[in-house]
Design an enzyme around this catalytic site. Structure first.
Site, PDB file in Angstrom:
ATOM      1  N   HIS A 137       0.884  -1.180   0.000  1.00  0.00           N
ATOM      2  CA  HIS A 137       0.000   0.000   0.000  1.00  0.00           C
ATOM      3  C   HIS A 137       0.914   1.220   0.000  1.00  0.00           C
ATOM      4  CE1 HIS A 137      -2.422  -2.938   2.381  1.00  0.00           C
ATOM      5  NE2 HIS A 137      -3.495  -2.361   1.880  1.00  0.00           N
ATOM      6  N   ASP A 166       2.153   2.079   3.449  1.00  0.00           N
ATOM      7  CA  ASP A 166       3.071   1.165   4.148  1.00  0.00           C
ATOM      8  C   ASP A 166       4.500   1.536   3.834  1.00  0.00           C
ATOM      9  OD1 ASP A 166       0.748  -0.471   4.241  1.00  0.00           O
ATOM     10  OD2 ASP A 166       1.464  -1.685   2.561  1.00  0.00           O
TER      11      ASP A 166
HETATM   12  C1  XLS Z   1      -7.601  -6.644   4.468  1.00  0.00           C
HETATM   13  C2  XLS Z   1      -7.155  -6.851   3.097  1.00  0.00           C
HETATM   14  C3  XLS Z   1      -6.018  -5.965   2.640  1.00  0.00           C
HETATM   15  C4  XLS Z   1      -5.897  -5.977   1.152  1.00  0.00           C
HETATM   16  C5  XLS Z   1      -5.110  -4.840   0.590  1.00  0.00           C
HETATM   17  O1  XLS Z   1      -8.336  -7.435   5.031  1.00  0.00           O
HETATM   18  O2  XLS Z   1      -6.837  -8.207   2.937  1.00  0.00           O
HETATM   19  O3  XLS Z   1      -4.828  -6.354   3.243  1.00  0.00           O
HETATM   20  O4  XLS Z   1      -5.354  -7.167   0.694  1.00  0.00           O
HETATM   21  O5  XLS Z   1      -5.636  -3.627   0.918  1.00  0.00           O
END
Ligand code: XLS
Ligand code: NI
Ligand code: NI
Length: 436
Positions: A101, A104
């Site tokens: 993301h 992150d």
């Molecule tokens: C959360 C999601 C997230 C997505 C990406 O539950 O799995 O991690 O994969 O935003």
């Protein structure tokens, strides 16, 4: 290069008899299965948010993860150090892909411009690390759920200003993904849903979400991003109801809004479980619409009603996933992204290795078992036989829409009471067991 894991040898395949926990027992990247090396079937990715940013805190306790390379600050220097350590990790574990993301990898700034500059600095470094290490970006995404401004949603926020802010963030994240040659871009609607319908105009919010995605598609077109767009279904958490609740709901939404051509689904195991379906059900639903793109490989804990994101170690589940992936001819742009975190007690850096090894070996075994089930052919043959009545002339005409109720009524009179056949579920389960 960073040396956070200097005491850990690169992880190698040593076979099932090895007692070295820091080795692969089943994942042998060059081993050829059905004509392709394992690494190409599995296309493992590590998730930056879990591997580098998850302190392993839970609602009842603080972070436990030991990350000596991370000074806990929001500085660019710290962010740069983290991406260096991450690529060292990818190198040591032998994983070719990663996902992130925007927030992150790079700290959020005071303004949207500053956030975008921060992201740019980190993307420069990621670009270099990717080319030095031969790694690729499986997909990028924007974090549209963490900041308080997104408390009511992002693309489905009642506030047009929040919507615009989210749009700016996606524009930048998409451009970053494009610069890094990302193979895909994910929309996971973290807060795109509601907590109560009392304050929610659902149909308006859904239209806004569609408009948002159309703008993303148009922007991709204008910058030349050809990667695959994905929606990642999840029924709830953090919202009470998330609009992208399961594969079928996503497909209906995409079809209704003319987005199916540009979007596929990124199916996550734990989300499938939360939606009350099995992972295999979700995968089959996506495949039936030619829309299975990628997999977020993790698993839940039976009986726990939230997203615990465990590393996937259940061989029945990995077998089922690989059976479905192989049935569609394998991944193209997608792969198996470990959207998974260690348990809070597994706090040492070496646990990152144990966790990924456990997931990789479980999927390598799933691949081998799936290949054996396919080679054996009994299950496929059983299913074919079960539907063999449809291979008749009448069956073909019904399937192509050329039969009528009159004709079938006459046929039913001629044929009399249909004979009954067993579904043989237990026999089939036993065949699977004999291959695992
Ligand atoms: C959360 C999601 C997230 C997505 C990406 O539950 O799995 O991690 O994969 O935003
Ligand atoms: Ni996910
Ligand atoms: Ni998840």
């Amino acid at each position: 290069m960073s040396s956070a894991f200097a005491n850990i040898e690169p992880i190698r395949y040593e076979g099932p008899d090895s007692s070295n926990p820091l080795s692969f027992k089943y994942y042998d990247p060059d081993r050829v299965v059905e004509g392709r090396p394992m690494r190409d079937h599995l296309r493992f990715a590590s998730a930056f948010w879990h591997t580098m940013r998850n302190g392993l805190g839970d609602p009842f306790g603080s972070s436990t993860a030991c990350m000596p390379w991370d000074d806990g600050s929001d500085s660019i220097e710290n962010a740069l150090r983290r991406v260096e350590v991450f690529f060292e990790f990818l190198d040591r574990i032998g994983i070719d892909f990663y996902c992130f993301h925007d927030r992150d990898v790079a700290p959020e700034g005071e303004t949207i411009e500053q956030s975008s500059e921060n992201l740019s600095i980190i993307v420069d470094r990621l670009e270099k690390l990717q080319s030095d290490g031969g790694k690729s970006l499986l997909w990028g995404t924007a974090c549209l759920f963490m900041h308080p401004r997104y408390m009511h949603g992002a693309a489905t926020s009642p506030s047009i200003e929040v919507f615009a802010h989210a749009a700016a963030q996606v524009k930048h994240a998409l451009e970053a993904t494009h610069r890094l040659g990302g193979l895909g871009y994910v929309f996971w609607g973290g807060r795109e849903g509601y907590d109560t319908l009392l304050n929610t105009d659902m149909s308006r919010e859904l239209d806004h979400l569609a408009a948002f995605l159309h703008m993303a598609v148009e922007h991709a077109e204008s910058i030349g991003f050809k990667g695959q767009f994905y929606i990642e279904p999840k029924p709830k958490e953090p919202t009470t109801h998330q609009y992208d609740s399961d594969a079928a709901a996503c497909l209906n939404f995409l079809r209704q809004h003319g987005l199916l051509e540009r979007f596929k689904l990124n199916i996550e195991t734990n989300h499938a479980e939360l939606s009350g379906h099995t992972m295999q059900h979700e995968l089959k639903t996506a495949i039936a619409a030619d829309a299975l793109g990628s997999v977020d490989a993790n698993m839940g804990s039976p009986g726990i009603g939230w997203d615990v994101d465990r590393f996937p170690t259940d061989i029945y589940m990995t077998t089922n996933v690989m059976l479905e992936v192989m049935s569609m001819g394998g991944f193209t742009t997608g792969g198996l992204n470990f959207d998974a975190k260690r348990r809070r007690q597994s706090f040492e850096p070496v646990d990152l290795f144990h966790a990924h090894i456990a997931g990789m070996d479980a999927f390598a075994r799933g691949l081998l078992v799936a290949a054996a089930i396919r080679e054996d052919g009994r299950i496929e043959e059983f299913v074919r036989e079960r539907y063999s009545g449809w291979d008749s002339d009448l069956g073909r005409r019904i399937e192509s829409g050329d039969a009528s109720l009159d004709e079938l009524a006459a046929h039913a009179v001629r044929s009399g009471e249909p004979s009954m056949e067993s579904g043989r579920q237990e026999m089939l389960e036993s065949i699977i067991n004999s291959m695992i």
